[in-house]
Design a protein around this motif. Structure first.
Motif, PDB file in Angstrom:
ATOM      1  N   VAL A 105     -38.817  32.084  28.089  1.00  0.00           N
ATOM      2  CA  VAL A 105     -39.249  33.273  28.818  1.00  0.00           C
ATOM      3  C   VAL A 105     -38.249  34.368  28.482  1.00  0.00           C
ATOM      4  O   VAL A 105     -37.074  34.272  28.840  1.00  0.00           O
ATOM      5  CB  VAL A 105     -39.292  33.027  30.335  1.00  0.00           C
ATOM      6  CG1 VAL A 105     -39.706  34.304  31.059  1.00  0.00           C
ATOM      7  CG2 VAL A 105     -40.249  31.890  30.670  1.00  0.00           C
ATOM      8  N   ILE A 120     -37.308  33.446  38.119  1.00  0.00           N
ATOM      9  CA  ILE A 120     -38.131  32.664  37.187  1.00  0.00           C
ATOM     10  C   ILE A 120     -37.378  31.411  36.741  1.00  0.00           C
ATOM     11  O   ILE A 120     -37.940  30.311  36.684  1.00  0.00           O
ATOM     12  CB  ILE A 120     -38.548  33.528  35.987  1.00  0.00           C
ATOM     13  CG1 ILE A 120     -39.483  34.657  36.440  1.00  0.00           C
ATOM     14  CG2 ILE A 120     -39.233  32.680  34.909  1.00  0.00           C
ATOM     15  CD1 ILE A 120     -39.680  35.748  35.412  1.00  0.00           C
ATOM     16  N   SER A 166     -36.416  24.167  28.677  1.00  0.00           N
ATOM     17  CA  SER A 166     -36.908  25.539  28.609  1.00  0.00           C
ATOM     18  C   SER A 166     -35.753  26.480  28.923  1.00  0.00           C
ATOM     19  O   SER A 166     -34.743  26.052  29.502  1.00  0.00           O
ATOM     20  CB  SER A 166     -38.054  25.756  29.609  1.00  0.00           C
ATOM     21  OG  SER A 166     -39.191  24.993  29.255  1.00  0.00           O
ATOM     22  N   VAL A 188     -34.723  30.777  30.116  1.00  0.00           N
ATOM     23  CA  VAL A 188     -35.044  32.169  30.427  1.00  0.00           C
ATOM     24  C   VAL A 188     -33.937  33.007  29.810  1.00  0.00           C
ATOM     25  O   VAL A 188     -32.748  32.732  30.018  1.00  0.00           O
ATOM     26  CB  VAL A 188     -35.127  32.417  31.945  1.00  0.00           C
ATOM     27  CG1 VAL A 188     -35.343  33.909  32.238  1.00  0.00           C
ATOM     28  CG2 VAL A 188     -36.241  31.582  32.564  1.00  0.00           C
ATOM     29  N   VAL A 194     -42.789  33.565  25.693  1.00  0.00           N
ATOM     30  CA  VAL A 194     -43.501  34.527  26.533  1.00  0.00           C
ATOM     31  C   VAL A 194     -42.570  35.693  26.834  1.00  0.00           C
ATOM     32  O   VAL A 194     -41.403  35.490  27.184  1.00  0.00           O
ATOM     33  CB  VAL A 194     -43.940  33.874  27.860  1.00  0.00           C
ATOM     34  CG1 VAL A 194     -44.570  34.900  28.785  1.00  0.00           C
ATOM     35  CG2 VAL A 194     -44.897  32.731  27.615  1.00  0.00           C
ATOM     36  N   VAL A 249     -41.736  38.769  29.308  1.00  0.00           N
ATOM     37  CA  VAL A 249     -41.971  39.357  30.625  1.00  0.00           C
ATOM     38  C   VAL A 249     -41.370  40.755  30.592  1.00  0.00           C
ATOM     39  O   VAL A 249     -40.148  40.910  30.590  1.00  0.00           O
ATOM     40  CB  VAL A 249     -41.337  38.520  31.753  1.00  0.00           C
ATOM     41  CG1 VAL A 249     -41.546  39.205  33.108  1.00  0.00           C
ATOM     42  CG2 VAL A 249     -41.909  37.109  31.772  1.00  0.00           C
ATOM     43  N   ARG A 304     -47.556  38.387  26.372  1.00  0.00           N
ATOM     44  CA  ARG A 304     -46.717  39.272  27.201  1.00  0.00           C
ATOM     45  C   ARG A 304     -47.392  39.503  28.542  1.00  0.00           C
ATOM     46  O   ARG A 304     -48.605  39.668  28.624  1.00  0.00           O
ATOM     47  CB  ARG A 304     -46.505  40.606  26.507  1.00  0.00           C
ATOM     48  CG  ARG A 304     -45.798  41.641  27.391  1.00  0.00           C
ATOM     49  CD  ARG A 304     -45.536  42.936  26.686  1.00  0.00           C
ATOM     50  NE  ARG A 304     -46.764  43.583  26.253  1.00  0.00           N
ATOM     51  CZ  ARG A 304     -46.810  44.765  25.652  1.00  0.00           C
ATOM     52  NH1 ARG A 304     -45.694  45.398  25.366  1.00  0.00           N
ATOM     53  NH2 ARG A 304     -47.963  45.290  25.298  1.00  0.00           N
ATOM     54  N   THR A 306     -42.593  36.024  40.118  1.00  0.00           N
ATOM     55  CA  THR A 306     -42.426  34.660  39.614  1.00  0.00           C
ATOM     56  C   THR A 306     -43.740  33.886  39.667  1.00  0.00           C
ATOM     57  O   THR A 306     -44.094  33.176  38.718  1.00  0.00           O
ATOM     58  CB  THR A 306     -41.345  33.919  40.426  1.00  0.00           C
ATOM     59  OG1 THR A 306     -40.110  34.621  40.292  1.00  0.00           O
ATOM     60  CG2 THR A 306     -41.160  32.501  39.938  1.00  0.00           C
ATOM     61  N   VAL A 338     -45.885  35.060  36.821  1.00  0.00           N
ATOM     62  CA  VAL A 338     -45.380  34.595  35.524  1.00  0.00           C
ATOM     63  C   VAL A 338     -45.651  33.109  35.341  1.00  0.00           C
ATOM     64  O   VAL A 338     -46.092  32.674  34.261  1.00  0.00           O
ATOM     65  CB  VAL A 338     -43.868  34.901  35.382  1.00  0.00           C
ATOM     66  CG1 VAL A 338     -43.284  34.214  34.151  1.00  0.00           C
ATOM     67  CG2 VAL A 338     -43.634  36.409  35.308  1.00  0.00           C
ATOM     68  N   ILE A 364     -47.870  31.377  32.369  1.00  0.00           N
ATOM     69  CA  ILE A 364     -47.359  30.328  31.474  1.00  0.00           C
ATOM     70  C   ILE A 364     -48.277  29.112  31.507  1.00  0.00           C
ATOM     71  O   ILE A 364     -48.637  28.561  30.457  1.00  0.00           O
ATOM     72  CB  ILE A 364     -45.918  29.940  31.864  1.00  0.00           C
ATOM     73  CG1 ILE A 364     -44.956  31.092  31.553  1.00  0.00           C
ATOM     74  CG2 ILE A 364     -45.477  28.654  31.139  1.00  0.00           C
ATOM     75  CD1 ILE A 364     -43.554  30.890  32.102  1.00  0.00           C
TER      76      ILE A 364
END
Length: 201
Positions: free
Chosen positions: A16, A33, A85, A87, A110, A112, A170, A186, A189, A193
């Motif tokens: 992210v 997030i 994962s 961010v 992705v 944001v 996006r 959040t 988002v 996802i």
């Protein structure tokens, strides 16, 4: 609500990537997030904050800003190799930065994008943060602390921040919308996802 905020399956490695100008609410959203995804949060400012003495020695060449990105990409790559994962909190102001992210070994990248619609609120938050940063000393030395500093920074970008992101998914969020706090952003988002991962399978 817990189900709404649950993250992707552990096998899915998601990046992210936050995008937006300083003071646009990226960091607040990024923290929320990362907490929902239960994954590492990598903040470019954490790297940049440590380079003040090097910046002074180098005469403010700007080279260290690019080094901060290089460190950020390497840390992200390591977390993904571990099956996590991530961010990533950075302005993502240039297309080449997005290209580096897209080359990481992730299932999904992705973006944001934080776009405050209420300029007065954005300005208030930026200048409030500026007072805190000024009191903190070296931390955040590279961030704009007044609206005038932000305007000069954006002008210096010469429009390079408005680039075509190609087929990278996006989602755009208004971080000054009083009805869209960090939790609401959040939730949006996370739903985005999940829908992308479902479509991919």
């Amino acid at each position: 609500m817990a189900e709404e905020r649950s993250g992707p399956p552990a096998a899915e490695k998601v990046v992210v990537a936050m995008k937006g100008h300083p003071g646009s609410g990226k960091s607040t959203a990024a923290r929320a997030i990362a907490s929902a995804l239960r994954c590492p949060l990598l903040d470019k400012d954490d790297v940049r904050d440590c380079t003040l003495h090097l910046e002074r020695a180098a005469g403010g060449s700007g080279m260290l800003n690019e080094l901060s990105y290089a460190v950020l990409w390497r840390m992200a790559e390591r977390q993904l190799q571990l099956g996590l994962s991530v961010v990533i909190d950075s302005p993502l102001s240039r297309r080449e930065h997005l290209d580096m992210l897209a080359s990481l070994p992730a299932t999904l990248v992705v973006v944001v994008e934080c776009r405050p619609s209420n300029e007065d609120e954005w300005r208030r938050r930026l200048e409030k943060r500026g007072v805190v940063l000024a009191d903190a000393g070296a931390d955040g030395w590279h961030k704009p602390k007044t609206w005038a500093e932000l305007e000069r920074l954006v002008e210096g970008y010469q429009g390079c921040t408005d680039y075509d992101i190609g087929d990278v998914p996006r989602i755009v969020v208004d971080t000054t919308d009083p009805m869209a706090g960090a939790e609401a952003i959040t939730t949006r988002v996370m739903g985005f996802i999940r829908s992308l991962l479902t479509r991919a399978h």
